[in-house]
Design a protein around this motif. Structure first.
Motif, PDB file in Angstrom:
ATOM      1  N   GLN B  82      35.312  14.903  19.154  1.00  0.00           N
ATOM      2  CA  GLN B  82      34.275  15.254  18.618  1.00  0.00           C
ATOM      3  C   GLN B  82      33.039  14.775  19.214  1.00  0.00           C
ATOM      4  O   GLN B  82      32.718  13.643  19.511  1.00  0.00           O
ATOM      5  CB  GLN B  82      34.578  14.772  16.983  1.00  0.00           C
ATOM      6  N   LEU B  84      29.483  13.296  18.761  1.00  0.00           N
ATOM      7  CA  LEU B  84      28.612  12.805  17.579  1.00  0.00           C
ATOM      8  C   LEU B  84      27.228  13.246  17.535  1.00  0.00           C
ATOM      9  O   LEU B  84      26.594  13.335  16.597  1.00  0.00           O
ATOM     10  CB  LEU B  84      28.922  11.343  17.592  1.00  0.00           C
ATOM     11  N   LEU B 148      22.891  11.580  12.063  1.00  0.00           N
ATOM     12  CA  LEU B 148      24.349  11.654  11.753  1.00  0.00           C
ATOM     13  C   LEU B 148      24.484  12.209  10.166  1.00  0.00           C
ATOM     14  O   LEU B 148      25.436  13.029  10.165  1.00  0.00           O
ATOM     15  CB  LEU B 148      25.084  10.270  12.051  1.00  0.00           C
ATOM     16  N   ASP B 149      23.823  11.756   9.505  1.00  0.00           N
ATOM     17  CA  ASP B 149      23.958  12.334   8.155  1.00  0.00           C
ATOM     18  C   ASP B 149      23.666  14.080   8.035  1.00  0.00           C
ATOM     19  O   ASP B 149      24.464  14.689   7.567  1.00  0.00           O
ATOM     20  CB  ASP B 149      22.771  11.880   7.237  1.00  0.00           C
ATOM     21  N   GLU B 150      22.838  14.347   8.835  1.00  0.00           N
ATOM     22  CA  GLU B 150      22.651  15.727   8.858  1.00  0.00           C
ATOM     23  C   GLU B 150      23.731  16.642   9.587  1.00  0.00           C
ATOM     24  O   GLU B 150      24.010  17.567   9.039  1.00  0.00           O
ATOM     25  CB  GLU B 150      21.215  15.797   9.719  1.00  0.00           C
ATOM     26  N   HIS B 151      24.421  15.893  10.535  1.00  0.00           N
ATOM     27  CA  HIS B 151      25.518  16.620  11.320  1.00  0.00           C
ATOM     28  C   HIS B 151      26.581  16.581  10.414  1.00  0.00           C
ATOM     29  O   HIS B 151      27.321  17.499  10.222  1.00  0.00           O
ATOM     30  CB  HIS B 151      25.750  15.785  12.426  1.00  0.00           C
ATOM     31  N   LEU B 152      26.739  15.408   9.496  1.00  0.00           N
ATOM     32  CA  LEU B 152      28.020  15.366   8.532  1.00  0.00           C
ATOM     33  C   LEU B 152      27.862  16.451   7.789  1.00  0.00           C
ATOM     34  O   LEU B 152      28.802  17.155   7.277  1.00  0.00           O
ATOM     35  CB  LEU B 152      28.019  13.921   8.150  1.00  0.00           C
ATOM     36  N   LEU B 153      26.591  16.572   7.225  1.00  0.00           N
ATOM     37  CA  LEU B 153      26.331  17.640   6.145  1.00  0.00           C
ATOM     38  C   LEU B 153      26.759  18.890   6.768  1.00  0.00           C
ATOM     39  O   LEU B 153      27.453  20.130   6.191  1.00  0.00           O
ATOM     40  CB  LEU B 153      24.851  17.709   5.728  1.00  0.00           C
ATOM     41  N   VAL B 155      28.579  19.844   9.625  1.00  0.00           N
ATOM     42  CA  VAL B 155      29.914  20.127   9.803  1.00  0.00           C
ATOM     43  C   VAL B 155      30.950  20.127   8.579  1.00  0.00           C
ATOM     44  O   VAL B 155      31.786  21.052   8.559  1.00  0.00           O
ATOM     45  CB  VAL B 155      30.693  19.085  10.610  1.00  0.00           C
ATOM     46  N   GLY B 156      30.274  19.459   7.528  1.00  0.00           N
ATOM     47  CA  GLY B 156      31.239  19.681   6.232  1.00  0.00           C
ATOM     48  C   GLY B 156      31.179  20.686   5.424  1.00  0.00           C
ATOM     49  O   GLY B 156      31.992  21.105   4.851  1.00  0.00           O
ATOM     50  N   ARG B 157      29.663  20.967   5.347  1.00  0.00           N
ATOM     51  CA  ARG B 157      29.388  22.068   4.346  1.00  0.00           C
ATOM     52  C   ARG B 157      28.770  23.374   4.824  1.00  0.00           C
ATOM     53  O   ARG B 157      28.807  24.430   4.005  1.00  0.00           O
ATOM     54  CB  ARG B 157      28.435  21.448   3.427  1.00  0.00           C
ATOM     55  N   ARG B 158      28.451  23.564   5.963  1.00  0.00           N
ATOM     56  CA  ARG B 158      27.707  24.936   6.480  1.00  0.00           C
ATOM     57  C   ARG B 158      28.680  25.788   7.049  1.00  0.00           C
ATOM     58  O   ARG B 158      29.676  25.343   7.817  1.00  0.00           O
ATOM     59  CB  ARG B 158      26.705  24.657   7.568  1.00  0.00           C
ATOM     60  N   GLU B 162      25.690  29.092  10.333  1.00  0.00           N
ATOM     61  CA  GLU B 162      24.751  28.191  10.058  1.00  0.00           C
ATOM     62  C   GLU B 162      24.828  26.963  10.748  1.00  0.00           C
ATOM     63  O   GLU B 162      23.742  26.457  11.339  1.00  0.00           O
ATOM     64  CB  GLU B 162      24.952  27.733   8.645  1.00  0.00           C
ATOM     65  N   GLY B 200      32.704  21.185  15.535  1.00  0.00           N
ATOM     66  CA  GLY B 200      34.245  21.092  14.858  1.00  0.00           C
ATOM     67  C   GLY B 200      34.835  22.330  14.801  1.00  0.00           C
ATOM     68  O   GLY B 200      35.801  22.777  13.730  1.00  0.00           O
ATOM     69  N   LEU B 201      34.695  23.446  15.675  1.00  0.00           N
ATOM     70  CA  LEU B 201      35.226  24.540  15.664  1.00  0.00           C
ATOM     71  C   LEU B 201      36.060  24.755  17.112  1.00  0.00           C
ATOM     72  O   LEU B 201      35.910  23.999  18.032  1.00  0.00           O
ATOM     73  CB  LEU B 201      34.144  25.801  15.839  1.00  0.00           C
TER      74      LEU B 201
END
Lengths: 251, 251
Positions: B82, B84, B148-153, B155-158, B162, B200-201
DNA sequence: CGTTTCGTTGAAGTTATTCAAGCCGGGTGG
DNA sequence: CCACCCGGCTTGAATAACTTCAACGAAACG
């Protein structure tokens, strides 16, 4: 006749902070403690579901968690929510607001919490007169970064099953370090919706994944939270080892 | 006869650092500049693919990127990787190692890079004698957290589409701020494998997703990187706005 | 001129989402 | 007391998103 004041909750002086004696926190010198005590201006309670901080807010307060659980999150315009991390006793809330113009995330209480409020204006003074505390702030920020790295790895590359095991193991380890002196019940105050929003999964799929963990006898789901039965089993399922941190600072 | 020395690359004094005049970096006082200059001990080149830092390493060096691109990543035991975040000119590498016992992530060069190496031992002195620089270190850590917050959002939700749009837009915005004075070609030196490991794909799905962005005329894929054609279009596709940061510090 | 790296594509298979119910316990108001 | 509602958990089925496998082309490299 003296006007009777509204009941003020007893304010705990930092020197007698119940958190400090715990083994996972580093010892402070008297000088450091005095500064922190003079830095603290209030003790604020927060109820479950309450917004402690809102994305976009300017000049938010600066807090340290004295008790209770909360979480940081971001939402997209259409309502999709990503939980970024959880805040536990000893953690800071709102540091970002002292550094950036506005908050980039929101914070919500998960349980009833008690927060120590600090005086934002004296933040620069901390850097001028307390270099070790300033270093601690950097330490805290680096620790947060390291947790986020771990989450990102998890959400990006682990399977749903591994992710769930990782999250519960991670939270259990943090709770052990921050809260439990002699292990009471090892339970985490979250709903499955919180888990789903942390893992980046749908609620339905999260439920089915947690069921597998339960069938393995690793956790049990309760009223409004989860009980850790076999922490070592979770570690194995997640291919994860809790980082053994030394004693950590907290302001 | 004098033994001919190996060619030593010209070492640029911090006072004449080519990065500092750029509008996105804040001005330093002479005093601050002198400290940084005395803090710098070497100038190190790095070739593409080279490991700059390895997870688990103790007491790693502390660097600032003067030129070139790199990335931070973590891998699971079975090789899943991954990414980061990326490091660009002006960014610090190895701060974590000065705070934690060992590095929790690795760093690799993406292009040829030039790194300024700093003296780890004088790090505590920075906190003692240069409070504004100490504050800058915290600023830098908070900015990393915010990314990192932005990335996590993301990877987790878009969605994949997107996410891809967000990543390319994000990197373009950073490159604009850190590198391009007058926009040369807006191109990002990544392979699709890097994109996949950041989002994460899988590589295949990443390829098909990027194809959609290309079909929309938003980007073009080149030899070993991608050219941004329509940045505003990417923003729209990702429902994202680049945060407008003020002038940022860099050590 | 073989080898490697990177991009591309189709097809099959798996994982996760969405939709749509239903269950259960606690709390509220009639 | 009971009816009702609500939040949280559970489940099955249909669909969409994503991965894996397998292969090929093209440029770059030594």
């Amino acid at each position: 006749m003296a006007i009777s004041k509204p009941a003020v909750p007893p304010r705990i002086p930092c020197q007698q902070c119940p958190l400090r004696p715990r083994p996972s926190f580093r010892d402070f010198t008297d000088d450091e403690l005095d500064f922190v005590a003079s830095f603290k201006v209030a003790e604020t309670p927060a109820e479950p579901g309450m917004a402690i901080m809102v994305e976009g807010e300017r000049n938010p307060s600066l807090y340290t968690v004295m008790s209770g659980w909360g979480f940081r999150y971001k939402i997209l315009e259409d309502g999709r929510r990503q939980i970024l991390n959880y805040v536990l006793p000893g953690d800071m809330i709102g540091l970002q607001g002292n550094v950036m113009k506005e908050m980039q995330h929101s914070v919500e209480a998960l349980t009833r919490m008690t927060l120590c409020t600090f005086e934002r204006e004296r933040f620069p003074q901390l850097f001028r007169s307390q270099p070790t505390l300033a270093f601690d702030i950097t330490w805290i920020a680096a620790r947060e970064e390291s947790m986020l790295d771990e989450h990102l790895l998890s959400v990006g590359r682990r399977s749903a099953y591994e992710r769930a095991a990782y999250l519960l193991a991670f939270l259990d380890a943090r709770a052990q370090a921050a809260i439990a002196s002699h292990t009471e019940l090892r339970q985490l105050p979250l709903t499955q919706q919180h888990v789903a929003d942390t893992l980046g999964l749908s609620l339905v799929h999260t439920n089915k994944t947690l069921r597998k963990l339960m069938d393995q006898g690793l956790v049990r789901w309760l009223d409004r939270g989860c009980e850790i039965i076999d922490a070592a089993g979770l570690y194995r399922a997640a291919e994860w080892r809790p980082p053994k941190e030394g004693a950590r600072p907290f302001i």
